[in-house]
Design an enzyme around this catalytic site. Structure first.
Site, short mmCIF file in Angstrom:
data_model
loop_
_atom_site.label_atom_id
_atom_site.label_comp_id
_atom_site.label_asym_id
_atom_site.label_seq_id
_atom_site.Cartn_x
_atom_site.Cartn_y
_atom_site.Cartn_z
N HIS A 47 18.47 17.44 113.99
CA HIS A 47 18.37 19.14 113.52
C HIS A 47 20.18 19.78 113.56
O HIS A 47 20.43 20.24 113.42
CB HIS A 47 17.12 19.40 114.34
N HIS A 93 12.56 24.89 106.91
CA HIS A 93 11.42 25.17 108.23
C HIS A 93 10.73 23.99 107.90
O HIS A 93 9.37 24.39 107.65
CB HIS A 93 11.30 26.73 108.39
#
Length: 720
Positions: A47, A93
């Site tokens: 990430h 997300h």
């Protein structure tokens, strides 16, 4: 408090591979502390580090005369003339939204808004691209309702209009929904704020809301597959407060106007750790933090928790020392925390102090610039088998199969939960192609769209990647905008599987070819990998967000025809049914190759439409569902019936690319035909708008009946 012993199990729980841990030992020459292990875990996960994708992302075209700042900052910056810039980005997300749909989606909106206003822009538009599991799956309705409510709850309260996006359903997303959030803002081109720290001994200042335990380990969670322990990951989801974010926006913009800021970075993934490391790394400086000064909303927080918390609505800034009183007063006025929590240092160190102890002392560059980078093995996606025979269908039944599917039904149930008119500058709201927002106080407007067809990408990653960009180009062009630039949100499965990595590589190559040919450089983006549950991955979904410019609202092309208008198609119809929406929805078949994308034709046809916008009343791109679906959507929005003359399933429902449907007054059709002949652009009359029935190649149904199905199908599918 005694820190846990560093064991192989603890290392694995932090998402670090044994060879990565060995590399840590070599870098620091000793075993890490618990806090240091957490810091490495956060900074070296997918990430934050892009360790599996960096090699390929570097190949994307990212520059152009309009680009002020490309990838590497919080968001991309593009010149729109007159000393103004649009700042925009899209990011995912996904994992948090599956675990806790409302807060996961809400904080996705909050995070992307901060990416934009941390660079000095006031947000003017938001979009979201959502992918859910099949409606019959027991979790889907709960996730859809939570995600949509979360997006609306945060965006509406913050006060930014949601002007576009997309919603799809497919069984491949049963175990992993996708929530891709986009935001754009406006700033003066010479007043952009960047994240690179500068100057030794400069105060590092914490701004915004207090730090809690929410989101600890969120970035690491977002870099792993799901399994049957998913409920245990709920505490890793952040909790958002849009009213605090609104105050943070106003305080930051006021602070920026006071000439107090050296650099500024929002606290997103990995919180204080990532923001501090990025600022130091970009400025070739070290950072010393004293955690006792961090505003905390929970008692007895450890250094580990404070460094990895992903509490929302927080910023980190390097401040001009002489401006401390001015800056503090601004944040106190807005009832937000302002705390000097550290300073820049000349050494390449990331030094973390808590109480009287050193909790971390690491080489800062090793956390970011020299993080692991992998050249993952990959295999090219095999060519799709040729499409077998497709039976001819009753055209009305084919249309019903599409408009009765929640993926293609009217999305009012979604859009009506979003405020699309706040700020009073929205010209085109969701539902009619690209959203359009006026640039306040000027004749200009900006257009926004997000696009991808995951079925295409799975069948042919290269053509699917090209098509996502090409469809974005067409959607912007169809409202009269000149496409400027793009942001990519790459959603894929496990990159350690060569076939998944092959999908990623193919899509990147296709996207790169298309943005180069269509002059739409990538200026920002996000990669979300490991979108798998129990080893089952999503469809490869490289979402493209794109922005276009109208120098005047006089250039706007409407989306609704008038009764009596002719329907014409720009482009060539060959009747490509491979991977088509009709094939999937009516027959449950996802077969054949994706439609090929001729980028030269895309550009030529788009330029033709923009050059002849005065001759058309309305326009739409042709994509999912082909001519039949696009014509129905255009007519239904105007409350009109229509008649289409082409016959055959392939002609009505084929998904050939580089095509537009335009509505043209009969007295202008001859001029449009002449212009097309002069430009060498195919143009075919295919029907007429008007009446109270929809007639496709002789088959007919009342508009009212079809409209009722179209407008009810989505809510009925999810029990809304």
């Amino acid at each position: 408090m005694t820190e846990p012993e560093i064991t192989p199990e603890l290392i694995a729980a932090h998402g670090l591979k044994p060879d990565e841990y060995q590399r840590i030992l070599e870098i620091i020459g000793r075993a890490p502390t618990f806090t240091e292990l957490g810091i490495f875990s956060a900074m070296w996960n997918e990430h934050c580090s892009y360790k599996s994708s960096k090699k390929w992302l570097r190949t994307l075209p990212t520059t152009g005369p309009q680009v002020i700042c490309g990838p590497g900052e919080n968001a991309g910056v593009v010149d729109i003339g007159d000393g103004q810039a649009v700042i925009f980005k899209m990011e995912s997300h996904n994992h948090p939204s599956y675990i806790e749909p409302y807060q996961g989606a809400a904080t996705g909106v909050g995070g992307i808004l901060r990416d934009v206003f941390t660079m000095g822009a006031r947000p003017i538009a938001a979009m979201n691209a959502l992918s859910f599991g099949e409606p019959s799956h027991p979790k889907t309705a709960h996730i859809v309702k939570g995600v949509v409510e979360g997006i609306g709850g945060y965006g509406n309260a913050f006060g930014v209009p949601t002007v576009g996006g997309e919603v799809r359903f497919h069984r491949a997303y049963n175990g992993n929904c996708l929530v891709n959030a986009f935001a754009a803002g406006l700033a003066d081109a010479d007043r952009i704020f960047y994240s690179a720290a500068s100057g030794v001994g400069m105060p590092v200042v914490y701004l915004g809301a207090k730090t809690g335990r929410d989101g600890v380990g969120g970035a690491t969670m977002a870099s792993a597959e799901f399994d049957d322990t998913i409920e245990e990951k709920r505490p890793t989801v952040q909790v958002g407060d849009p009213f605090t974010e609104k105050r943070l926006l106003e305080a930051c913009l006021e602070l920026m106007a006071s000439d107090s800021v050296i650099s500024i970075q929002d606290m997103g993934a990995a919180g204080l750790t990532c923001s501090a490391v990025e600022m130091g790394d970009k400025g070739d400086l070290g950072i010393r933090l004293q955690l006792d000064a961090v505003p905390q909303r929970e008692a007895n927080m450890t250094a580990y928790e404070m460094m990895l918390s992903e509490s929302q609505e927080r910023m980190l800034m390097v401040l001009k020392p002489e401006k401390e009183a001015v800056a503090r007063a601004i944040f106190e006025k807005w009832d937000l925390d302002f705390a000097i929590v550290g300073e820049t240092i000349p050494e390449d160190r990331f030094l973390i102090l808590h109480g009287n102890e050193v909790k971390a002392d690491l080489p800062l560059k090793a956390l970011s610039g020299t993080a692991p980078e992998y050249d993952r093995p990959w295999i090219e996606t095999p060519a799709a088998a040729p499409l077998g025979a497709v039976p001819e269908v009753d055209p009305i039944e084919g249309l019903k199969a599409l408009i009765g599917s929640p993926s293609y039904a009217h999305k009012a149930w979604v859009w009506e939960q979003y405020d699309s008119q706040v700020m009073a500058d929205t010209v085109r709201a969701p539902g009619l192609g690209a959203g359009v927002v006026r640039v306040h106080g000027t004749p200009k407007a900006l257009a926004f769209t997000s696009d991808v067809t995951p079925r295409y990408v799975k069948a042919n990653p290269f053509e699917g990647g090209k098509q996502a960009v090409a469809e974005a180009y067409r959607n912007l062009t169809a409202v009269g905008a000149r496409p400027l630039a793009t942001t990519d949100n790459m959603n894929f499965g496990n990159p350690e599987k060569p076939e998944i990595m092959g999908q990623f590589v193919g899509a990147i190559e296709g996207i790169g070819a298309a943005v180069a040919a269509l002059d739409m450089p990538i200026v920002s983006g996000n990669v979300s990998l490991y979108n798998e549950t129990d080893g089952v991955g999503i469809l490869p979904t490289p979402t493209i967000g794109a922005v276009g410019l109208l120098t005047s609202l006089d250039e706007l092309i409407a989306g609704e025809p008038q009764a009596g208008d002719l329907a014409l198609v720009i482009g060539t119809t060959a009747g490509h049914l491979g991977q088509s929406a009709l094939l999937a929805e009516m027959f449950g078949r996802e077969e054949g190759d994706a439609p090929p994308v001729d980028l030269e034709a895309e550009k030529r046809h788009g330029e033709f439409l923009r050059a002849n916008r005065k001759l058309v009343r309305a326009a739409a791109d042709l994509s999912d569902g082909g001519l039949a679906l696009a014509a129905f959507e255009m007519a239904e929005a105007a409350g009109l019936g229509l008649t289409l003359t082409p016959s055959g399933t392939a002609a009505l429902f084929g998904e050939d690319q580089a095509r537009y449907l335009v509505a043209c007054a009969p007295d202008r059709a001859e001029a449009l035909q002449a212009a097309a002949e002069a430009a060498g652009v195919p143009l075919q009359e295919v029907g007429r708008f008007g009446g109270a029935a929809v007639t496709l190649a002789g088959a007919s149904a009342p508009l009212a009946d079809l409209s009722r199905l179209y407008r009810r199908a989505f809510a009925e599918a999810i029990g809304g």
